[in-house]
Design a protein around this motif. Structure first.
Motif, PDB file in Angstrom:
ATOM      1  N   LEU A  58       0.743  -1.414   0.260  1.00  0.00           N
ATOM      2  CA  LEU A  58      -0.078  -0.022  -0.143  1.00  0.00           C
ATOM      3  C   LEU A  58       1.174   1.341   0.123  1.00  0.00           C
ATOM      4  O   LEU A  58       1.593   1.596   0.635  1.00  0.00           O
ATOM      5  N   PHE A  59       0.623   2.067  -0.635  1.00  0.00           N
ATOM      6  CA  PHE A  59       1.601   3.421  -0.902  1.00  0.00           C
ATOM      7  C   PHE A  59       1.094   4.145   0.195  1.00  0.00           C
ATOM      8  O   PHE A  59      -0.145   3.979   0.609  1.00  0.00           O
ATOM      9  N   PRO A  60       1.771   5.441   1.173  1.00  0.00           N
ATOM     10  CA  PRO A  60       1.995   6.040   1.898  1.00  0.00           C
ATOM     11  C   PRO A  60       0.237   7.160   1.038  1.00  0.00           C
ATOM     12  O   PRO A  60       0.120   7.493   0.071  1.00  0.00           O
ATOM     13  N   PRO A  61      -0.710   7.520   2.056  1.00  0.00           N
ATOM     14  CA  PRO A  61      -1.861   7.862   2.282  1.00  0.00           C
ATOM     15  C   PRO A  61      -1.278   9.505   2.120  1.00  0.00           C
ATOM     16  O   PRO A  61      -0.453   9.565   1.856  1.00  0.00           O
ATOM     17  N   HIS A  62      -2.668  10.221   0.900  1.00  0.00           N
ATOM     18  CA  HIS A  62      -2.496  11.082   0.596  1.00  0.00           C
ATOM     19  C   HIS A  62      -3.250  12.723   0.621  1.00  0.00           C
ATOM     20  O   HIS A  62      -4.162  12.082   0.296  1.00  0.00           O
ATOM     21  N   ARG A  63      -3.785  12.982   1.783  1.00  0.00           N
ATOM     22  CA  ARG A  63      -5.052  13.656   2.287  1.00  0.00           C
ATOM     23  C   ARG A  63      -5.071  14.830   1.163  1.00  0.00           C
ATOM     24  O   ARG A  63      -4.735  15.690   0.382  1.00  0.00           O
ATOM     25  N   VAL A  64      -6.238  15.003   0.571  1.00  0.00           N
ATOM     26  CA  VAL A  64      -6.353  16.337  -0.374  1.00  0.00           C
ATOM     27  C   VAL A  64      -7.189  16.956   0.011  1.00  0.00           C
ATOM     28  O   VAL A  64      -7.712  16.924   1.391  1.00  0.00           O
ATOM     29  N   ALA A  65      -6.399  18.388  -0.329  1.00  0.00           N
ATOM     30  CA  ALA A  65      -6.756  19.620   0.290  1.00  0.00           C
ATOM     31  C   ALA A  65      -7.511  20.729  -0.653  1.00  0.00           C
ATOM     32  O   ALA A  65      -6.336  21.115  -1.170  1.00  0.00           O
ATOM     33  N   GLY A  66      -7.999  21.550  -0.450  1.00  0.00           N
ATOM     34  CA  GLY A  66      -8.478  22.709  -1.096  1.00  0.00           C
ATOM     35  C   GLY A  66      -9.023  21.814  -2.749  1.00  0.00           C
ATOM     36  O   GLY A  66      -8.620  22.597  -3.225  1.00  0.00           O
ATOM     37  N   SER A  67     -10.358  21.009  -2.673  1.00  0.00           N
ATOM     38  CA  SER A  67     -10.042  20.710  -3.816  1.00  0.00           C
ATOM     39  C   SER A  67     -11.544  21.401  -4.589  1.00  0.00           C
ATOM     40  O   SER A  67     -11.643  21.654  -5.521  1.00  0.00           O
ATOM     41  N   ASN A  68     -11.889  21.884  -3.845  1.00  0.00           N
ATOM     42  CA  ASN A  68     -12.872  23.337  -4.892  1.00  0.00           C
ATOM     43  C   ASN A  68     -13.062  24.742  -3.371  1.00  0.00           C
ATOM     44  O   ASN A  68     -12.705  23.992  -1.897  1.00  0.00           O
TER      45      ASN A  68
ATOM     46  N   THR B  24     -15.588  20.093  -0.393  1.00  0.00           N
ATOM     47  CA  THR B  24     -16.812  18.779  -0.748  1.00  0.00           C
ATOM     48  C   THR B  24     -15.213  18.055  -1.500  1.00  0.00           C
ATOM     49  O   THR B  24     -15.151  18.547  -2.164  1.00  0.00           O
ATOM     50  N   THR B  25     -15.522  16.799  -1.015  1.00  0.00           N
ATOM     51  CA  THR B  25     -14.243  15.619  -1.451  1.00  0.00           C
ATOM     52  C   THR B  25     -14.803  14.030  -1.498  1.00  0.00           C
ATOM     53  O   THR B  25     -14.556  13.732  -2.425  1.00  0.00           O
ATOM     54  N   VAL B  26     -16.839  14.625  -2.244  1.00  0.00           N
ATOM     55  CA  VAL B  26     -17.401  13.230  -2.574  1.00  0.00           C
ATOM     56  C   VAL B  26     -16.541  13.738  -4.518  1.00  0.00           C
ATOM     57  O   VAL B  26     -17.451  14.713  -5.045  1.00  0.00           O
ATOM     58  N   LEU B  27     -16.668  12.347  -4.871  1.00  0.00           N
ATOM     59  CA  LEU B  27     -16.375  12.866  -6.282  1.00  0.00           C
ATOM     60  C   LEU B  27     -17.558  11.674  -7.315  1.00  0.00           C
ATOM     61  O   LEU B  27     -17.943   9.903  -6.536  1.00  0.00           O
ATOM     62  N   ARG B  28     -18.058  12.058  -7.916  1.00  0.00           N
ATOM     63  CA  ARG B  28     -19.486  10.618  -8.672  1.00  0.00           C
ATOM     64  C   ARG B  28     -18.537  10.768  -9.403  1.00  0.00           C
ATOM     65  O   ARG B  28     -18.243  11.303 -10.674  1.00  0.00           O
TER      66      ARG B  28
ATOM     67  N   GLY C 133     -11.125   1.342   0.225  1.00  0.00           N
ATOM     68  CA  GLY C 133     -10.962   2.000   1.094  1.00  0.00           C
ATOM     69  C   GLY C 133      -9.905   3.137   0.242  1.00  0.00           C
ATOM     70  O   GLY C 133      -9.863   3.246   1.430  1.00  0.00           O
ATOM     71  N   PHE C 134      -9.139   2.784  -0.983  1.00  0.00           N
ATOM     72  CA  PHE C 134      -8.331   3.426  -1.123  1.00  0.00           C
ATOM     73  C   PHE C 134      -8.988   5.250  -1.024  1.00  0.00           C
ATOM     74  O   PHE C 134      -8.233   6.181  -0.793  1.00  0.00           O
ATOM     75  N   ASP C 135      -9.896   5.017  -1.462  1.00  0.00           N
ATOM     76  CA  ASP C 135     -10.356   6.977  -1.696  1.00  0.00           C
ATOM     77  C   ASP C 135     -10.384   7.294   0.360  1.00  0.00           C
ATOM     78  O   ASP C 135     -10.142   8.760  -0.434  1.00  0.00           O
ATOM     79  N   GLU C 136     -10.994   6.842   0.601  1.00  0.00           N
ATOM     80  CA  GLU C 136     -10.521   7.302   2.100  1.00  0.00           C
ATOM     81  C   GLU C 136      -9.073   8.080   2.092  1.00  0.00           C
ATOM     82  O   GLU C 136      -8.761   8.687   3.376  1.00  0.00           O
ATOM     83  N   ARG C 137      -8.120   6.408   2.243  1.00  0.00           N
ATOM     84  CA  ARG C 137      -7.114   7.286   1.755  1.00  0.00           C
ATOM     85  C   ARG C 137      -6.535   8.829   1.696  1.00  0.00           C
ATOM     86  O   ARG C 137      -5.278   9.150   2.498  1.00  0.00           O
ATOM     87  N   HIS C 138      -7.259   8.946   0.536  1.00  0.00           N
ATOM     88  CA  HIS C 138      -6.288   9.577  -0.313  1.00  0.00           C
ATOM     89  C   HIS C 138      -7.495  11.438   0.013  1.00  0.00           C
ATOM     90  O   HIS C 138      -7.287  12.181  -0.401  1.00  0.00           O
TER      91      HIS C 138
ATOM     92  N   ARG D  85      -5.672  14.685  -8.434  1.00  0.00           N
ATOM     93  CA  ARG D  85      -4.571  14.567  -8.229  1.00  0.00           C
ATOM     94  C   ARG D  85      -5.130  12.846  -7.110  1.00  0.00           C
ATOM     95  O   ARG D  85      -4.126  12.595  -6.833  1.00  0.00           O
ATOM     96  N   ALA D  86      -5.908  13.520  -6.555  1.00  0.00           N
ATOM     97  CA  ALA D  86      -5.889  12.885  -5.162  1.00  0.00           C
ATOM     98  C   ALA D  86      -7.056  11.592  -5.956  1.00  0.00           C
ATOM     99  O   ALA D  86      -6.723   9.824  -5.785  1.00  0.00           O
ATOM    100  N   LEU D  87      -7.906  11.970  -6.693  1.00  0.00           N
ATOM    101  CA  LEU D  87      -8.851  10.185  -7.572  1.00  0.00           C
ATOM    102  C   LEU D  87      -7.479   9.529  -8.209  1.00  0.00           C
ATOM    103  O   LEU D  87      -7.672   8.877  -7.859  1.00  0.00           O
ATOM    104  N   THR D  88      -6.623  10.475  -9.000  1.00  0.00           N
ATOM    105  CA  THR D  88      -5.508   9.904  -9.597  1.00  0.00           C
ATOM    106  C   THR D  88      -4.608   9.159  -9.051  1.00  0.00           C
ATOM    107  O   THR D  88      -4.472   7.480  -9.242  1.00  0.00           O
ATOM    108  N   MET D  89      -4.435   9.676  -7.895  1.00  0.00           N
ATOM    109  CA  MET D  89      -3.566   8.462  -6.522  1.00  0.00           C
ATOM    110  C   MET D  89      -4.810   7.327  -5.735  1.00  0.00           C
ATOM    111  O   MET D  89      -3.920   5.684  -5.713  1.00  0.00           O
ATOM    112  N   THR D  90      -5.787   7.739  -5.980  1.00  0.00           N
ATOM    113  CA  THR D  90      -6.575   6.901  -5.576  1.00  0.00           C
ATOM    114  C   THR D  90      -6.548   5.291  -6.705  1.00  0.00           C
ATOM    115  O   THR D  90      -6.389   4.243  -6.012  1.00  0.00           O
TER     116      THR D  90
END
Length: 384
Positions: free
Chosen positions: A4-14, A18-22, A41-46, A235-240
Motif C-alpha cells: 500500500l502506498f502512503p496516503p495523501h490527504r486532499v486539500a482545497g479541492s474546491n 467537498t470531497t465526494v466525487l461521482r 477504501g483507497f478513496d478514504e486514504r486519499h 490528483r487525489a483521485l488519480t492516486m486512489t
C-alpha cells in the motif's frame, strides 16, 4: 506483492471543501479499478469519497460528464478524444488523468463465421461468402472498439467502411443481438466475449492484445475544467486509482475482485465467466489484461492519444488540424499524473512517447500522425 502506498490527504479541492466525487462506469471487467478503489477504501486514504454510478452505455457516460452529473469516469480512450473534437456530438474540453488498463478486449464472430475462419480460410473470403453484407458491432463511433475492429479488418484487406456494415450497440446487448442473427460479430470488452462463448452464440477470434500488444484501453476521464477548478481532487483521485490498479496486479486479488464485479449492481454475470480472462486466459494469444505493471500501464502517453487522432484521419473523421501534438498535450494530463506518481513513489517514463508495432507490422511512435495515417493502403478516400 502488493504494498500500500502512503496516503495523501486532499486539500482545497474546491471552494466548499467537498470531497465526494461521482464516478461513472460501464459494466465491464476493466471497470475493476473503480470497484476496487471503493471496496478497499483507497478513496478514504486519499481524503476523498467515491460515489460509483453504473451507466448503460458510453453515450450515457459522455452525456453525464458533459452535464456535470459525473465528475469523472471509466471511459474509452477514443471517447475522450472524440468529444474534444466534437465528432458526432457535442464538443467540450476533456482531460485524461491516467490510463486504467491495457488490452482485455476481443472480437467475437458468430459460430458459423468463426468455424469457417478456423478452417484456415482467409477472413476476406469468409465474409465475402456470407449471405448478406456482414453486420459488425462496436461500442462508440470514436471509441477503442471501433478502432480495433477497423484496424483488424483493414490489416486483412477488408475495408471497414465499405465491405461490412458497422453499428453501435451497448456491450450488454451484443450477445442477444448475435443470438438473434441481427449481428454477425462484435468488438467489445470482457466479459461479453467470454459470455458469447459460454452461451454458444459466438466465438472469440482475436484478442485486442494481438492487434496492438499492450494497447491503451480505458482511461480515467473528466472535463478539463474539473482539473483546473479542483486540481487537488483530481490528483487525489488519480492516486486512489493508482492504488487500485496496483492492488489488481496480484492474481489472488483479481480472483477476489471477480466476485465484486459479478454483483448485480456491477456486471451481474457469474464470477466463473469473468475470472478466466481477468486472470489472463492462456487460450487467448496476445498480451493479457494489465492494470499496473509497476506503473508502466498508467502513464497517459501523448503517443497513445495521437494514435486515435491518426485513425480518425485515416477513416475520414478528421481533416487537417493545425497541431495534433497540441491537442494531445492539452488532453493528457502528464504533469498532474507525474505529481500523483511522485507522491506514491511510482516510476514514470522519461518520454511522453512510446513505440509499438501493430498486427500488420507497422510501427507507431507518435512522431508523425498525419503521415502515418496517410500511409495505409486501406483508408477513407477523402478526409472529412
Amino acid at each position: 506483492m502488493f504494498q500500500l502506498f502512503p496516503p495523501h490527504r486532499v486539500a482545497g479541492s474546491n471552494a466548499s471543501g467537498t470531497t465526494v466525487l461521482r464516478l461513472g462506469y460501464v459494466p465491464l471487467t476493466d471497470c475493476a479499478p473503480l470497484i476496487v478503489a471503493q471496496r478497499m477504501g483507497f478513496d478514504e486514504r486519499h481524503g476523498i469519497t467515491l460515489e460509483l454510478h453504473r451507466q448503460p452505455s458510453w453515450a450515457a457516460v459522455r452525456d453525464k460528464l458533459l452535464s456535470g452529473e459525473l465528475d469523472a469516469a471509466h471511459a474509452l480512450y477514443g471517447l475522450v478524444y472524440g468529444v474534444q473534437l466534437g465528432l458526432g456530438g457535442p464538443q467540450a474540453d476533456m482531460a485524461v488523468l491516467m490510463t486504467l488498463n491495457r488490452n482485455g478486449q476481443a472480437i467475437t464472430l458468430s459460430a458459423p463465421l468463426a468455424t469457417a475462419l478456423a478452417s484456415g480460410r482467409p477472413l476476406r473470403e469468409v465474409l465475402a461468402a456470407a449471405p448478406r453484407r456482414p453486420v459488425l458491432a462496436h461500442t462508440f463511433p470514436t471509441g477503442t472498439h471501433a478502432m480495433w475492429l477497423y484496424y483488424w479488418l483493414a490489416a486483412q484487406g477488408i475495408h471497414p467502411l465499405d465491405d461490412v456494415k458497422s453499428v453501435v450497440i451497448p456491450p450488454p446487448q451484443m450477445n442477444d443481438a448475435l443470438a438473434a442473427g441481427v449481428l454477425d460479430g462484435f468488438c467489445a470488452g470482457e466479459p461479453w466475449n467470454a459470455i458469447a462463448e459460454a452461451e454458444g452464440v459466438g466465438r472469440t477470434v482475436i484478442a485486442s492484445g494481438e492487434i496492438w500488444p499492450d494497447h491503451p484501453e480505458k482511461v480515467l476521464a473528466c472535463r478539463r475544467d474539473f482539473v483546473s477548478a479542483r486540481p487537488h481532487a483530481a490528483r487525489a483521485l488519480t492516486m486512489t486509482l493508482l492504488d487500485a490498479c496496483c492492488w489488481l496486479d496480484d492474481p489472488a486479488h483479481r480472483a477476489e475482485a471477480a466476485g465484486w464485479l459479478s454483483c448485480p449492481n456491477c456486471i451481474g454475470r457469474a464470477r466463473a465467466l469473468i475470472l478466466p480472462r481477468l486472470l489472463g486466459d492462456s487460450r487467448l494469444p496476445g498480451a493479457p489484461l494489465r492494470f499496473f505493471g509497476d506503473g508502466e500501464v498508467n502513464y497517459p502517453y501523448l503517443s497513445d492519444g495521437l494514435w486515435f487522432l491518426s485513425q480518425y484521419r485515416r477513416w475520414g473523421l478528421l481533416g487537417d488540424l493545425p497541431n495534433l501534438q497540441a491537442i494531445a498535450t492539452a488532453i493528457n494530463q502528464t504533469t498532474l499524473y507525474r505529481e500523483a506518481a511522485a507522491a506514491l513513489g511510482i516510476n514514470v517514463p522519461d518520454s511522453d512517447h512510446r513505440t509499438s508495432v501493430l498486427i500488420d507490422g507497422v510501427a507507431w511512435d507518435g512522431r508523425a500522425p498525419e503521415r502515418y495515417a496517410d500511409g495505409f493502403a486501406i483508408r477513407a478516400t477523402e478526409h472529412a
